[in-house]
Design a protein around this motif. Structure first.
Motif, mmCIF file in Angstrom:
data_model
loop_
_atom_site.group_PDB
_atom_site.id
_atom_site.type_symbol
_atom_site.label_atom_id
_atom_site.label_comp_id
_atom_site.label_asym_id
_atom_site.label_seq_id
_atom_site.Cartn_x
_atom_site.Cartn_y
_atom_site.Cartn_z
ATOM 1 N N VAL A 71 43.097 25.146 42.159
ATOM 2 C CA VAL A 71 42.740 26.340 41.397
ATOM 3 C C VAL A 71 41.224 26.496 41.396
ATOM 4 C CG1 VAL A 71 42.893 27.476 39.151
ATOM 5 C CG2 VAL A 71 44.783 26.045 39.944
ATOM 6 N N PHE A 72 40.783 27.694 41.731
ATOM 7 C CA PHE A 72 39.358 28.007 41.776
ATOM 8 C C PHE A 72 39.052 29.041 40.693
ATOM 9 C CE2 PHE A 72 40.743 26.597 45.887
ATOM 10 C CZ PHE A 72 39.764 25.711 46.286
ATOM 11 N N ASN A 73 38.050 28.742 39.867
ATOM 12 C CA ASN A 73 37.700 29.628 38.763
ATOM 13 C C ASN A 73 36.677 30.687 39.139
ATOM 14 O OD1 ASN A 73 39.431 28.436 36.834
ATOM 15 N ND2 ASN A 73 38.010 26.740 36.653
ATOM 16 N N VAL A 74 36.236 30.678 40.378
ATOM 17 C CA VAL A 74 35.375 31.755 40.870
ATOM 18 C C VAL A 74 36.293 32.935 41.143
ATOM 19 C CG1 VAL A 74 33.848 32.467 42.742
ATOM 20 C CG2 VAL A 74 33.794 30.110 41.922
ATOM 21 N N PHE A 75 36.038 34.058 40.499
ATOM 22 C CA PHE A 75 36.946 35.200 40.629
ATOM 23 C C PHE A 75 36.144 36.498 40.768
ATOM 24 C CE2 PHE A 75 40.264 38.225 39.431
ATOM 25 C CZ PHE A 75 41.339 37.720 40.134
ATOM 26 N N PRO A 76 35.712 36.820 41.989
ATOM 27 C CA PRO A 76 34.881 38.007 42.188
ATOM 28 C C PRO A 76 35.665 39.321 42.290
ATOM 29 C CG PRO A 76 35.083 36.802 44.224
ATOM 30 C CD PRO A 76 35.825 36.011 43.180
ATOM 31 N N LEU A 77 36.967 39.294 42.045
ATOM 32 C CA LEU A 77 37.773 40.514 42.105
ATOM 33 C C LEU A 77 37.742 41.214 40.751
ATOM 34 C CD1 LEU A 77 40.856 39.018 43.952
ATOM 35 C CD2 LEU A 77 39.072 40.438 44.948
ATOM 36 N N GLU A 78 37.687 42.541 40.800
ATOM 37 C CA GLU A 78 37.728 43.324 39.570
ATOM 38 C C GLU A 78 38.803 44.381 39.691
ATOM 39 O OE1 GLU A 78 34.080 44.687 37.882
ATOM 40 O OE2 GLU A 78 32.937 43.100 38.868
ATOM 41 N N LEU A 79 39.483 44.611 38.581
ATOM 42 C CA LEU A 79 40.532 45.623 38.560
ATOM 43 C C LEU A 79 39.955 46.995 38.891
ATOM 44 C CD1 LEU A 79 42.511 44.512 35.408
ATOM 45 C CD2 LEU A 79 43.173 44.226 37.785
ATOM 46 N N LYS A 80 40.721 47.750 39.659
ATOM 47 C CA LYS A 80 40.389 49.122 40.063
ATOM 48 C C LYS A 80 39.148 49.217 40.940
ATOM 49 C CE LYS A 80 42.752 51.054 36.132
ATOM 50 N NZ LYS A 80 42.764 51.991 35.035
ATOM 51 N N GLU A 81 38.698 48.078 41.467
ATOM 52 C CA GLU A 81 37.562 48.065 42.389
ATOM 53 C C GLU A 81 38.055 47.636 43.775
ATOM 54 O OE1 GLU A 81 34.352 48.946 41.869
ATOM 55 O OE2 GLU A 81 34.940 49.570 39.846
ATOM 56 N N PRO A 82 37.530 48.245 44.845
ATOM 57 C CA PRO A 82 37.931 47.817 46.189
ATOM 58 C C PRO A 82 37.475 46.388 46.462
ATOM 59 C CG PRO A 82 36.284 49.575 46.277
ATOM 60 C CD PRO A 82 36.565 49.308 44.846
ATOM 61 N N PHE A 83 38.232 45.695 47.306
ATOM 62 C CA PHE A 83 37.870 44.327 47.667
ATOM 63 C C PHE A 83 38.144 44.093 49.139
ATOM 64 C CE2 PHE A 83 42.299 44.069 46.253
ATOM 65 C CZ PHE A 83 42.898 43.425 47.322
ATOM 66 N N GLU A 84 37.512 43.034 49.647
ATOM 67 C CA GLU A 84 37.736 42.590 51.025
ATOM 68 C C GLU A 84 37.869 41.073 50.993
ATOM 69 O OE1 GLU A 84 35.666 44.319 54.599
ATOM 70 O OE2 GLU A 84 34.672 42.359 54.455
ATOM 71 N N ILE A 85 38.974 40.586 51.513
ATOM 72 C CA ILE A 85 39.236 39.148 51.588
ATOM 73 C C ILE A 85 39.362 38.772 53.053
ATOM 74 C CG2 ILE A 85 40.893 37.308 51.076
ATOM 75 C CD1 ILE A 85 41.685 38.910 48.580
ATOM 76 N N GLU A 86 38.684 37.704 53.445
ATOM 77 C CA GLU A 86 38.855 37.152 54.786
ATOM 78 C C GLU A 86 39.254 35.694 54.650
ATOM 79 O OE1 GLU A 86 36.728 36.506 59.106
ATOM 80 O OE2 GLU A 86 35.457 36.947 57.388
ATOM 81 N N ILE A 87 40.294 35.321 55.366
ATOM 82 C CA ILE A 87 40.707 33.918 55.442
ATOM 83 C C ILE A 87 40.530 33.494 56.888
ATOM 84 C CG2 ILE A 87 42.582 32.268 55.172
ATOM 85 C CD1 ILE A 87 43.708 34.120 52.990
ATOM 86 N N PHE A 88 39.696 32.506 57.080
ATOM 87 C CA PHE A 88 39.357 32.012 58.408
ATOM 88 C C PHE A 88 39.742 30.544 58.487
ATOM 89 C CE2 PHE A 88 36.262 29.724 61.052
ATOM 90 C CZ PHE A 88 36.512 30.322 62.270
ATOM 91 N N SER A 89 40.264 30.122 59.624
ATOM 92 C CA SER A 89 40.666 28.735 59.786
ATOM 93 C C SER A 89 39.895 28.063 60.915
ATOM 94 C CB SER A 89 42.159 28.659 60.084
ATOM 95 O OG SER A 89 42.532 27.323 60.293
#
Length: 142
Positions: A71-89
């Motif tokens: 569990v990570f407590n860093v949470f840069p997402l906000e409701l009703k705001e656009p977001f971009e997530i990248e998962i790289f391996s």
């Protein structure tokens, strides 16, 4: 949750594969998850933002059992705001970036990596962009 995106890759999704997801949530109930699955149906990597308690959860589901959640407590997402997530391996970890900032690193629990051949994005909402691509891995000169 319904599947919004699903892609297969013969030869495996790692190392070097990147998943980009762009979206926007409307309420704290708009949860979604991203899963990288193996040929056997195990979930090699499960990523789920939890808006209700502002955490990011990573885990694996192998041989019919969930592992220990990271569990990570860093949470840069906000409701009703656009977001971009990248998962790289790479060969050792899944790296999770949100808004181009690294927020999580999850060590591969599933081996061999070549058996991870499917990615799913599950959500009740539509994402305007979901893209799976192969990136070049760079080695640093020492």
């Amino acid at each position: 949750m319904p599947v919004q995106f699903e892609a297969f890759c013969s030869g495996g999704l790692v190392p070097g594969w990147s998943l980009m997801v762009q979206g926007q949530t409307n309420s704290k109930d708009d949860e979604f998850e991203i899963n990288f699955l193996s040929e056997s149906g195990d979930i090699a990597f499960h990523f789920k933002p939890r808006f209700s308690n502002a955490t990011l959860v990573c885990n694996s589901f192998q041989t019919s059992h969930w592992g220990e959640e990271e569990v990570f407590n860093v949470f840069p997402l906000e409701l009703k705001e656009p977001f971009e997530i990248e998962i790289f391996s790479d060969s050792e970890y899944f790296h999770v970036f949100i808004q181009e900032n690294k927020v999580a690193q999850y060590e591969h629990r599933h081996k061999p990596l070549a058996s991870i051949n499917k990615v799913q994005v599950l959500n009740d909402l539509r994402f305007p962009l979901v893209e799976l691509s192969k990136k070049r891995l760079y080695r640093s000169a020492l």
